[in-house]
Design a protein around this motif. Structure first.
Motif, short mmCIF file in Angstrom:
data_model
loop_
_atom_site.label_atom_id
_atom_site.label_comp_id
_atom_site.label_asym_id
_atom_site.label_seq_id
_atom_site.Cartn_x
_atom_site.Cartn_y
_atom_site.Cartn_z
N GLY A 313 0.81 -1.21 0.00
CA GLY A 313 0.00 0.00 0.00
C GLY A 313 0.85 1.26 0.00
N TYR A 314 1.94 1.23 0.76
CA TYR A 314 2.85 2.37 0.80
C TYR A 314 3.48 2.61 -0.58
N LEU A 315 3.92 1.54 -1.22
CA LEU A 315 4.55 1.68 -2.54
C LEU A 315 3.57 2.21 -3.57
N ALA A 316 2.33 1.69 -3.56
CA ALA A 316 1.33 2.15 -4.51
C ALA A 316 1.00 3.63 -4.30
N GLN A 317 0.99 4.05 -3.05
CA GLN A 317 0.70 5.44 -2.73
C GLN A 317 1.87 6.36 -3.07
N THR A 318 3.10 5.91 -2.78
CA THR A 318 4.29 6.73 -2.98
C THR A 318 4.65 6.87 -4.45
N TYR A 319 4.38 5.83 -5.23
CA TYR A 319 4.73 5.84 -6.65
C TYR A 319 3.47 5.62 -7.49
N PRO A 320 2.65 6.63 -7.62
CA PRO A 320 1.36 6.47 -8.33
C PRO A 320 1.50 6.11 -9.80
N SER A 321 2.66 6.40 -10.40
CA SER A 321 2.85 6.04 -11.80
C SER A 321 3.36 4.62 -11.98
N SER A 322 3.70 3.95 -10.87
CA SER A 322 4.16 2.57 -10.92
C SER A 322 2.98 1.62 -10.74
N SER A 323 3.10 0.44 -11.32
CA SER A 323 2.10 -0.61 -11.15
C SER A 323 2.62 -1.60 -10.11
N VAL A 324 1.82 -1.84 -9.06
CA VAL A 324 2.23 -2.72 -7.96
C VAL A 324 1.31 -3.93 -7.94
N ASP A 325 1.88 -5.11 -8.21
CA ASP A 325 1.14 -6.36 -8.11
C ASP A 325 1.49 -7.03 -6.79
N VAL A 326 0.48 -7.52 -6.08
CA VAL A 326 0.68 -8.21 -4.81
C VAL A 326 0.06 -9.60 -4.90
N VAL A 327 0.82 -10.60 -4.50
CA VAL A 327 0.33 -11.98 -4.52
C VAL A 327 0.18 -12.46 -3.09
N GLU A 328 -1.05 -12.77 -2.69
CA GLU A 328 -1.34 -13.24 -1.35
C GLU A 328 -2.33 -14.39 -1.44
N ILE A 329 -1.97 -15.52 -0.84
CA ILE A 329 -2.78 -16.73 -0.98
C ILE A 329 -4.09 -16.66 -0.19
N ASP A 330 -4.11 -15.88 0.90
CA ASP A 330 -5.28 -15.87 1.77
C ASP A 330 -6.11 -14.61 1.53
N PRO A 331 -7.29 -14.71 0.92
CA PRO A 331 -8.11 -13.52 0.67
C PRO A 331 -8.59 -12.84 1.94
N THR A 332 -8.62 -13.57 3.05
CA THR A 332 -9.04 -12.96 4.31
C THR A 332 -8.14 -11.81 4.70
N LEU A 333 -6.86 -11.89 4.35
CA LEU A 333 -5.92 -10.83 4.70
C LEU A 333 -6.27 -9.52 3.99
N VAL A 334 -6.87 -9.60 2.83
CA VAL A 334 -7.29 -8.38 2.14
C VAL A 334 -8.36 -7.66 2.96
N ASP A 335 -9.31 -8.43 3.47
CA ASP A 335 -10.37 -7.85 4.30
C ASP A 335 -9.79 -7.28 5.60
N ILE A 336 -8.84 -8.02 6.20
CA ILE A 336 -8.21 -7.54 7.43
C ILE A 336 -7.46 -6.23 7.18
N ALA A 337 -6.75 -6.17 6.06
CA ALA A 337 -5.99 -4.97 5.74
C ALA A 337 -6.90 -3.77 5.53
N HIS A 338 -8.04 -3.97 4.87
CA HIS A 338 -8.98 -2.87 4.67
C HIS A 338 -9.59 -2.41 5.99
N LYS A 339 -9.92 -3.36 6.85
CA LYS A 339 -10.64 -3.04 8.08
C LYS A 339 -9.75 -2.47 9.16
N TYR A 340 -8.54 -3.00 9.31
CA TYR A 340 -7.70 -2.65 10.45
C TYR A 340 -6.43 -1.89 10.09
#
Length: 493
Positions: A313-340
């Motif tokens: 998230g920091y990289l995507a925010q700091t470098y808006p012209s860059s494309s940041v792909d993230v690979v995470e096996i557990d989709p629950t972590l996406v919800d946790i990251a948004h919420k907390y």
């Protein structure tokens, strides 16, 4: 196959399912579900390594074998329907005791020994063997009661075994696919306890009613104590299909309010400052960000391992012209990251919910920077340590691209082989190597930045302590066929 299926259908059609068949199904369901829950109960305290799984499976199978022998013996001696009810009540009570006592028992074990194999074995014996033994005793007793004569023995065993297996299939898929992701491991174990408790009432419900009611009530009350609110806690526990997480809110050494993500017993994996959520809270994340900042090319960035998505998230925010792909096996972590953890959806942040090795095998994109953040103090997926993995990683790198690895290793002699073989695997495909660590003179496990490329990089590295000439070299790399990662990491101190 068609003949066997037709026979099975006609058999069940001709022989109406009764209470004994229902109990056989419930026992199969409970045992497989219990085995899955067992590993999740141990994970927060002693991990979820192969050693833990081996202990859980071995102890449960051993307890079942003893239970089968005991159940067959008493069935031939007594032949009473009430024994089935008492065994089921006892099994439900044993599971309830496991649910209640697990936190305290595991806390004691972690103080007694640091050996993951011993802790897994003792924990499995103390928590899971009693219930497995009791439920194992039910199966031969069911066969004895179900058999009307010697000419029907085969059919009795076949029908009860088939229903037991079907119950096991139902327990495996319902718990693995749904329960862990929606209601958590404690709630799942409570459900299994109540299922076995209800099954006990399918047998001669009018016999020994008072005693059975008393035991049933005691079991329900015991289960209820686990879910009663006691005091206040700033930790939030979350279960997913793949792991157990805790979100902890506290203060750091400078007195800043922070929130950390803890995965199992593997320590802090991600963090965020609550008073400055755009800043990186953990030193290792700050170091990785400093390398990205220094790199001249960062139009496309790949991060393997999302955690709470603080760094991506920091990289995507700091470098808006860059494309940041993230690979995470557990989709629950996406919800946790948004919420907390204040993760925001951004047009340049792309989250891929899949295994990192699978992503590397199928994705055709090439990247300027690849960040590998899959290590923990206690475990790392062996598929992300081998030469085959390193070559897959290199194939997704631009000719002048950089691989940054956040590795948790130690300069101690006990860690030398593990460290050397990890480095050798990466160098098999990416020969240019630089290693940085702040406390390499202290023999403890620590976050270490490994930098790799196909050729020497022309840009200036951040002002960190370089230890490239002090790390092991010449070791044999890991391979997909032979990667004793857990054994070596277990010995690494």
């Amino acid at each position: 196959m068609q003949r066997a299926s037709k026979w099975l259908w006609l058999h069940f059609k001709q022989h109406r399912l009764g209470n004994l068949e229902l109990i056989a199904f419930c026992i199969g369901y409970a045992l497989m579900a219990f085995e899955l829950v067992a590993s999740r109960i141990l994970a927060p305290a002693i991990g979820s390594s192969t050693y833990v799984w081996t202990s859980v499976i071995g102890v449960i199978i051993g307890a079942l074998a003893l239970g089968y022998a005991f159940g067959g013996f008493i069935a031939d001696k007594r032949v009473k329907h009430t024994d089935i009810a008492l065994l089921l009540l006892s099994g439900s009570m044993a599971m309830a005791l496991c649910l209640v006592s697990a936190p305290g028992f595991l806390s004691i074990l972690t103080e007694i020994s640091q050996d993951a194999r011993l802790r897994g074995l003792l924990a499995s014996l103390g928590l899971f063997a009693p219930a497995s033994f009791i439920l194992g005793a039910v199966s031969p007793y069911l066969v004895r009661l179900h058999t009307q004569g010697i000419t029907q023995t085969g059919r009795s065993v076949a029908s009860l075994s088939a229903l037991n297996a079907l119950g096991g299939i139902a327990g495996t898929f319902s718990v693995g696919f749904f329960f862990f992701g929606y209601i958590g491991s404690q709630q799942t174990l409570a459900f299994i306890c109540l299922l076995v408790l209800l099954a006990s009432w399918a047998v001669v419900p009018k016999m020994q009613t008072r005693m059975r009611l008393a035991v049933s009530a005691a079991t329900v009350l015991l289960i209820a104590t686990v879910f009663l609110p006691i005091g206040t806690s700033q930790a939030v526990s979350i279960d997913s299909a793949t792991s157990h997480y805790e979100v902890i809110t506290t203060t750091d050494r400078q007195g800043h309010p922070v929130r950390y993500l803890v995965i199992g017993n593997q320590g802090v994996q991600s963090g965020v400052r609550l008073d400055a959520p755009r800043d990186l809270a953990l030193p290792y994340a700050q170091q990785m960000a400093s390398f990205v900042r220094a790199a001249p090319q960062k139009q496309r960035i790949l991060v393997l391992g999302g955690g709470a998505f603080s760094l991506p998230g920091y990289l995507a925010q700091t470098y808006p012209s860059s494309s940041v792909d993230v690979v995470e096996i557990d989709p629950t972590l996406v919800d946790i990251a948004h919420k907390y953890f204040f993760l925001q959806d951004r047009p340049n942040l792309h989250i891929h919910r899949e295994d990192a090795r699978t992503f590397l095998n199928s994705n055709q994109q090439r990247y300027d920077i690849i960040i590998v953040d899959v290590f923990s103090e206690l475990s790392v997926p062996f598929t992300l340590t081998t030469t085959e993995y390193a070559h897959a990683l290199a194939s997704k790198l631009q000719p002048n691209g950089t691989v940054l690895v956040n590795a948790i290793i130690s300069p101690s002699d006990s860690c030398r082989e593990f460290t050397g073989r990890i480095l050798a695997s990466y160098q098999s495909a990416l020969p240019w190597q630089r290693v940085f660590a702040e406390h390499w003179g202290t023999p403890i496990k620590q976050n270490t930045v490994l930098v790799y490329g196909r050729q020497p990089l022309s840009w200036k590295m951040p002002a960190l302590t370089e230890i490239t000439d002090r790390v092991p070299s010449g070791a044999a790399p890991f391979s997909d066929n032979h990667a004793p990662v857990e054994r070596l990491q277990f010995n690494c101190r």
